[in-house]
Design an enzyme around this catalytic site. Structure first.
Site, mmCIF file in Angstrom:
data_model
loop_
_atom_site.group_PDB
_atom_site.id
_atom_site.type_symbol
_atom_site.label_atom_id
_atom_site.label_comp_id
_atom_site.label_asym_id
_atom_site.label_seq_id
_atom_site.Cartn_x
_atom_site.Cartn_y
_atom_site.Cartn_z
ATOM 1 C CG HIS A 1 -18.483 -35.007 -8.293
ATOM 2 N ND1 HIS A 1 -17.273 -34.359 -8.174
ATOM 3 C CD2 HIS A 1 -18.574 -35.396 -9.602
ATOM 4 C CE1 HIS A 1 -16.666 -34.345 -9.362
ATOM 5 N NE2 HIS A 1 -17.425 -34.970 -10.233
ATOM 6 C CG ASP B 1 -13.759 -38.708 -12.717
ATOM 7 O OD1 ASP B 1 -14.564 -39.580 -13.101
ATOM 8 O OD2 ASP B 1 -13.927 -37.486 -12.902
ATOM 9 C CG HIS C 1 -15.025 -34.071 -13.426
ATOM 10 N ND1 HIS C 1 -15.449 -35.108 -14.216
ATOM 11 C CD2 HIS C 1 -15.309 -32.923 -14.084
ATOM 12 C CE1 HIS C 1 -15.981 -34.604 -15.335
ATOM 13 N NE2 HIS C 1 -15.901 -33.284 -15.273
#
Ligand SMILES: [Zn+2]
Length: 316
Positions: A135, A172, A174
């Site tokens: 992220h 992942d 996300h």
């Protein structure tokens, strides 16, 4: 196959507070599982060095890099004065006095793993590190991430080693918005991913660039459907791209036991994905794979999933 396992004790020292899911116990659970199963003895264990600032700045603005050093110092000063040991970066993300050192080792692991597979010292490598990275954007830390370990290592492979094409595979739960922010439009990199949508960070559904292949999937999607998507979409694109090295953003929070997402993967799915990527790497990349830990918050499921991933990487 020979597999290197990169980690560093400082990666256990970064913590974001009581009850935070991205906790030091994640690495302890992995280590424990590898010891109990004997897998630890079958891999080459290496200490992660610190990342060089010049490598971090391939993926990040110098301001972001400098600000993390300052935030860690600020957390130390505050803690020493009896105040909070944390400097908050976003509602989910905080730096303590060790975060800078841990983040340097986490990115340094991915870089050193890249050096080791390119030098032919090992076939592939796994980085058991935290903080995770996918992220982290070019100029913003967020979502438990400070430096984008995989993006830094991918750019290191291109810029320092002169590779021409590398792939980033992100499994992942996300969306890897930070990696996307850094690599979008860089045709030397093909990034493929699936992720639950809607879910944090609520991005990735609109095509941002032609070198990104995003597969948003609804909650409760299970392994067989994910495997079909990978067969139909990822593998043909990866095959045509013929990467010289494959990076994996290895998050294990799409596991059915993980409460941060609602997907239904199990250990056998992680082994299957890993095997498919190894087949591809054998054809195009001399087997070279660098995998780096991202999410995965159910401690037992994380440990078992990492074990399945490593057994496959090490061909055991
Ligand atoms: Zn995640």
């Amino acid at each position: 196959m020979s597999t290197a396992y990169f980690t560093h004790p400082l990666c256990h020292r970064h913590d974001m507070g009581e009850g935070h899911p991205e906790c030091p116990q994640r690495l302890a659970a992995i280590e424990d599982r590898l010891l109990v199963t004997g897998l630890a003895d079958l891999m080459e264990r290496r200490l992660a060095p610190e990342a060089l600032l010049s490598d971090l700045e391939l993926a990040h603005d110098a301001m972001l890099v400098a600000s993390l050093a300052e935030q860690s110092n600020q957390a130390a000063r505050s803690a020493d004065a009896g105040g909070s040991p944390w400097v908050r970066i976003d509602p989910d993300t905080a730096a303590n006095r060790h975060t800078w050192a841990a983040a340097l080792r986490a990115a340094g692991a991915a870089i050193a793993a890249t050096d080791a597979v390119i030098a032919g010292e090992v076939d592939n490598a796994f980085c058991a590190v935290r903080p995770p990275g996918h992220h982290a954007c070019r100029s913003q830390a967020m979502g438990f991430c400070f430096f984008n370990n995989v993006a830094v290592a991918a750019l290191h492979a291109l810029e320092v080693h002169g590779l021409r094409r590398v792939a980033i595979v992100d499994f992942d739960v996300h969306h890897g918005n930070g990696t996307e922010d850094i690599v979008a439009g860089d045709e030397r990199i093909l990034m493929v991913s699936f992720f639950q949508h809607p879910l944090y960070p609520y991005s990735g559904t609109e095509p941002a660039a032609s070198n990104l292949l995003n597969l948003p999937v609804p909650p409760y999607t299970r392994g067989p459907a994910i495997r079909d998507l990978i067969e139909q979409h990822w593998l043909p694109r990866l095959e045509a791209f013929a990467p010289e090295l494959i990076f994996i953003s290895a998050g294990f929070d799409a596991h059915r036991d993980d409460e941060l997402g609602q997907l239904g993967l199990v250990e056998a799915d992680y082994a299957w994905i890993t095997r498919r990527l190894m087949d591809l790497a054998a054809r195009h990349a001399r087997g070279r794979i660098v995998s780096s830990l991202e999410g995965g918050y159910h401690l037992d499921a994380l440990a078992r999933s990492v074990e399945a991933h490593l057994r496959t990487l090490a061909d055991l």
